[in-house]
Design a protein around this motif. Structure first.
Motif, mmCIF file in Angstrom:
data_model
loop_
_atom_site.group_PDB
_atom_site.id
_atom_site.type_symbol
_atom_site.label_atom_id
_atom_site.label_comp_id
_atom_site.label_asym_id
_atom_site.label_seq_id
_atom_site.Cartn_x
_atom_site.Cartn_y
_atom_site.Cartn_z
ATOM 1 N N PRO A 130 -24.136 -2.739 6.855
ATOM 2 C CA PRO A 130 -23.515 -4.064 6.836
ATOM 3 C C PRO A 130 -22.105 -4.105 7.412
ATOM 4 C CG PRO A 130 -23.497 -3.111 4.641
ATOM 5 C CD PRO A 130 -24.340 -2.205 5.483
ATOM 6 N N ASP A 131 -21.411 -2.979 7.419
ATOM 7 C CA ASP A 131 -20.034 -2.964 7.922
ATOM 8 C C ASP A 131 -19.944 -2.673 9.415
ATOM 9 O OD1 ASP A 131 -19.108 -3.448 5.337
ATOM 10 O OD2 ASP A 131 -19.078 -1.308 4.852
ATOM 11 N N ALA A 132 -21.083 -2.405 10.052
ATOM 12 C CA ALA A 132 -21.094 -2.092 11.479
ATOM 13 C C ALA A 132 -21.300 -3.362 12.297
ATOM 14 C CB ALA A 132 -22.198 -1.094 11.797
ATOM 15 N N THR A 133 -20.732 -3.384 13.478
ATOM 16 C CA THR A 133 -20.993 -4.452 14.439
ATOM 17 C C THR A 133 -22.217 -4.075 15.253
ATOM 18 O OG1 THR A 133 -18.635 -4.975 14.594
ATOM 19 C CG2 THR A 133 -20.051 -5.766 16.372
ATOM 20 N N SER A 134 -23.203 -4.968 15.273
ATOM 21 C CA SER A 134 -24.470 -4.647 15.938
ATOM 22 C C SER A 134 -24.523 -5.271 17.324
ATOM 23 C CB SER A 134 -25.657 -5.118 15.103
ATOM 24 O OG SER A 134 -25.547 -6.499 14.798
#
Length: 262
Positions: free
Chosen positions: A79-83
């Protein structure tokens, strides 16, 4: 289940028995980038635990090579990563997985002391295939544009007539020492990619030839010669290509045309 294999400096792949899928991990001074996330949230969470065997760096970026569930449905575990994904992939999974950064042709992600390049080279396995390039170590994560443990997969969203040209563009980027990570199977080299693309080209050319010769879809599906892989494997390729090309015209014999002019 295999362990992480370090292909090059801070660049790893892990091959999972489930779906025989490959997952990539690239570490930079500002954090870690994950390439594909497996098939569901539980598998993604398992992947997260396995990443922690290698690094405790923050996972700041996730890249999805295409829209198929075995590569993208684990995204919520990060959830904390930019996809990132090609815009067609983002649209295809929008009801299940949100993609933060859709792009059209190319994107560069700065990991701090190195960069990773995301390239959409054209249609092939899907209309959203992305090749992830780690240029400082000559490593290419090709997604399902290339497969090692089975023939390339012609699904309902594949582009069999365009696929060879797309892989040609990939080949143009590969050095003799490049390492190519297929979506499924063992790591391959440029020569493997060229040989596989020869087979993709054979499929495309055979279908185009049948269609040009006035062969009906039903007859093309029953065609048994020329295929580099079992006939059943290319059935969907025939259907997809014929849907693009339309109903074949009946061949006209030159002799008939001459008779009309007499």
């Amino acid at each position: 289940m295999s362990a992480w294999v370090e292909l090059a400096d801070r660049t790893w792949v892990r091959r999972y028995e489930k779906y025989d899928v490959n997952i990539g991990l690239v570490l930079g001074s500002d954090g870690a980038l994950v390439i594909d996330t497996r098939g569901d949230v539980a598998q993604g969470e398992e992947l997260l635990g396995h990443i922690r065997e290698v690094t405790d760096a923050p996972i700041r970026w996730v890249v999805n090579t295409h829209a198929h569930y075995d590569h993208v449905f684990g995204n919520p575990a990060f959830p904390d990563a930019t996809s990132y994904a090609q815009e067609n992939t983002a649209a295809a999974v929008a009801e299940t997985v949100a993609i933060d950064v859709p792009f059209s042709v190319a994107k560069v992600i700065d990991l701090g002391d190195r960069r990773v390049e995301l390239l959409h080279l054209g249609n092939g396995h899907t209309d959203g295939d992305v090749v992830v390039v780690v240029p400082d170590v000559d490593v290419f994560f090709a997604g399902d544009l290339i497969e090692e443990s089975a023939p390339p997969s012609y699904g309902e969203d594949s582009y069999p007539l365009e696929w060879p040209d797309t892989v040609d563009r990939l080949i143009g980027l590969l050095s003799a020492t490049a390492k190519v990570v297929p979506g499924h199977g063992a790591i391959v080299d440029a020569e493997f990619v060229r040989e596989q693309n020869d087979n993709l080209g054979t499929v495309a050319n055979t279908i185009s030839g049948l269609h040009h010769g006035g062969t009906s879809l039903e007859a093309a599906l029953a065609h048994t010669d020329d295929w580099p892989w079992p006939q059943a494997h290319v059935e969907q390729a025939v259907r997809r290509a014929y849907a693009t090309l339309g109903t074949p015209a009946r061949p006209t014999l030159p002799l008939l045309g001459l008779a009309k002019n007499d």
